[in-house]
Enzyme design. Structure first.
Site, PDB file in Angstrom:
ATOM      1  N   TYR A 128       0.844  -1.197   0.000  1.00  0.00           N
ATOM      2  CA  TYR A 128       0.000   0.000   0.000  1.00  0.00           C
ATOM      3  C   TYR A 128       0.874   1.239   0.000  1.00  0.00           C
ATOM      4  O   TYR A 128       2.071   1.187   0.282  1.00  0.00           O
ATOM      5  CB  TYR A 128      -0.959   0.010   1.198  1.00  0.00           C
ATOM      6  CG  TYR A 128      -0.318   0.355   2.521  1.00  0.00           C
ATOM      7  CD1 TYR A 128      -0.295   1.674   2.988  1.00  0.00           C
ATOM      8  CD2 TYR A 128       0.262  -0.614   3.327  1.00  0.00           C
ATOM      9  CE1 TYR A 128       0.282   2.000   4.203  1.00  0.00           C
ATOM     10  CE2 TYR A 128       0.846  -0.302   4.539  1.00  0.00           C
ATOM     11  CZ  TYR A 128       0.856   1.008   4.976  1.00  0.00           C
ATOM     12  OH  TYR A 128       1.442   1.331   6.175  1.00  0.00           O
ATOM     13  N   CYS A 129       0.247   2.362  -0.333  1.00  0.00           N
ATOM     14  CA  CYS A 129       0.918   3.665  -0.308  1.00  0.00           C
ATOM     15  C   CYS A 129      -0.066   4.669   0.294  1.00  0.00           C
ATOM     16  O   CYS A 129      -0.852   4.300   1.158  1.00  0.00           O
ATOM     17  CB  CYS A 129       1.384   4.063  -1.704  1.00  0.00           C
ATOM     18  SG  CYS A 129       0.050   4.235  -2.902  1.00  0.00           S
ATOM     19  N   GLN A 130      -0.045   5.900  -0.165  1.00  0.00           N
ATOM     20  CA  GLN A 130      -0.951   6.903   0.387  1.00  0.00           C
ATOM     21  C   GLN A 130      -2.362   6.785  -0.176  1.00  0.00           C
ATOM     22  O   GLN A 130      -3.327   6.800   0.563  1.00  0.00           O
ATOM     23  CB  GLN A 130      -0.409   8.315   0.130  1.00  0.00           C
ATOM     24  CG  GLN A 130      -1.160   9.408   0.864  1.00  0.00           C
ATOM     25  CD  GLN A 130      -1.000   9.325   2.372  1.00  0.00           C
ATOM     26  OE1 GLN A 130       0.037   8.921   2.881  1.00  0.00           O
ATOM     27  NE2 GLN A 130      -2.041   9.697   3.097  1.00  0.00           N
ATOM     28  N   TYR A 157      -3.168   4.389   2.655  1.00  0.00           N
ATOM     29  CA  TYR A 157      -3.182   4.852   4.040  1.00  0.00           C
ATOM     30  C   TYR A 157      -4.282   5.879   4.289  1.00  0.00           C
ATOM     31  O   TYR A 157      -4.888   5.911   5.356  1.00  0.00           O
ATOM     32  CB  TYR A 157      -1.811   5.421   4.425  1.00  0.00           C
ATOM     33  CG  TYR A 157      -1.726   5.808   5.875  1.00  0.00           C
ATOM     34  CD1 TYR A 157      -1.806   4.840   6.867  1.00  0.00           C
ATOM     35  CD2 TYR A 157      -1.582   7.135   6.253  1.00  0.00           C
ATOM     36  CE1 TYR A 157      -1.744   5.193   8.209  1.00  0.00           C
ATOM     37  CE2 TYR A 157      -1.513   7.498   7.582  1.00  0.00           C
ATOM     38  CZ  TYR A 157      -1.592   6.520   8.561  1.00  0.00           C
ATOM     39  OH  TYR A 157      -1.536   6.866   9.886  1.00  0.00           O
TER      40      TYR A 157
END
Length: 166
Positions: A128-130, A157
């Site tokens: 995952y990332c932002q 996130y």
């Protein structure tokens, strides 16, 4: 005057591959507008088409995975973003280091990141990332390296924080 960096992509249309393979031949940059290749180093490669929806994990699915200690959750954001807040139990492997990290020996990976190295056949790998853009690129890189069962948390996130606050 700001110097513009070039980005060169090489598309290989080999009949053995189900999708065109893209190879990043020169350094890429964000230039203020993040894209799928933001922070990808030269020599990186990934499939041109985005992952299918079957490869995306929702907040609810991710929450049900947590009772299992076998989940391998990797945050591909930059270290400063990770330190500002991350999903509990995740390990920070920045997107720009991902390809190199996945090529490390299991001992080297554990020494560098403090967790067990993922195996290509693992179905419990989630990146995952932002907001999902970098994790989609990370997933492309992982698939190209043979991690065909890896998935990504498309909401990232931001989605995690929003759902946790409810």
């Amino acid at each position: 005057m700001q110097k513009m960096q070039k980005m060169l992509l090489v598309v290989c249309a080999l009949s053995l591959l189900p999708l065109p393979l893209v190879v990043v031949a020169e350094e890429t940059h964000c230039g203020g507008t993040p894209d799928r290749l933001c922070d990808v180093k030269p020599g990186a490669f990934y499939y041109e088409e985005p992952p299918t929806t079957d490869s995306a994990v929702s907040y609810k699915q991710l929450k049900t995975m947590f009772p299992s200690s076998s989940i391998q959750l990797f945050d591909v954001r930059n270290p400063d973003e990770f330190e500002a807040g991350h999903i509990p139990g995740s390990t920070n492997v920045p997107l720009g280091e991902l390809q190199e990290a996945l090529r490390l020996s299991p001992d080297q990976f554990k020494q560098r990141f403090g967790v067990q190295a993922p195996h290509k056949e693992d179905s419990s790998i989630v990146v995952y990332c932002q907001r999902g853009r970098r994790s989609a690129t990370a997933l492309d890189i992982m698939w190209a390296l043979g991690f065909s069962r890896a998935r990504h948390y498309a909401g990232g996130y931001s989605d995690w924080v929003q759902n946790e606050e409810q």
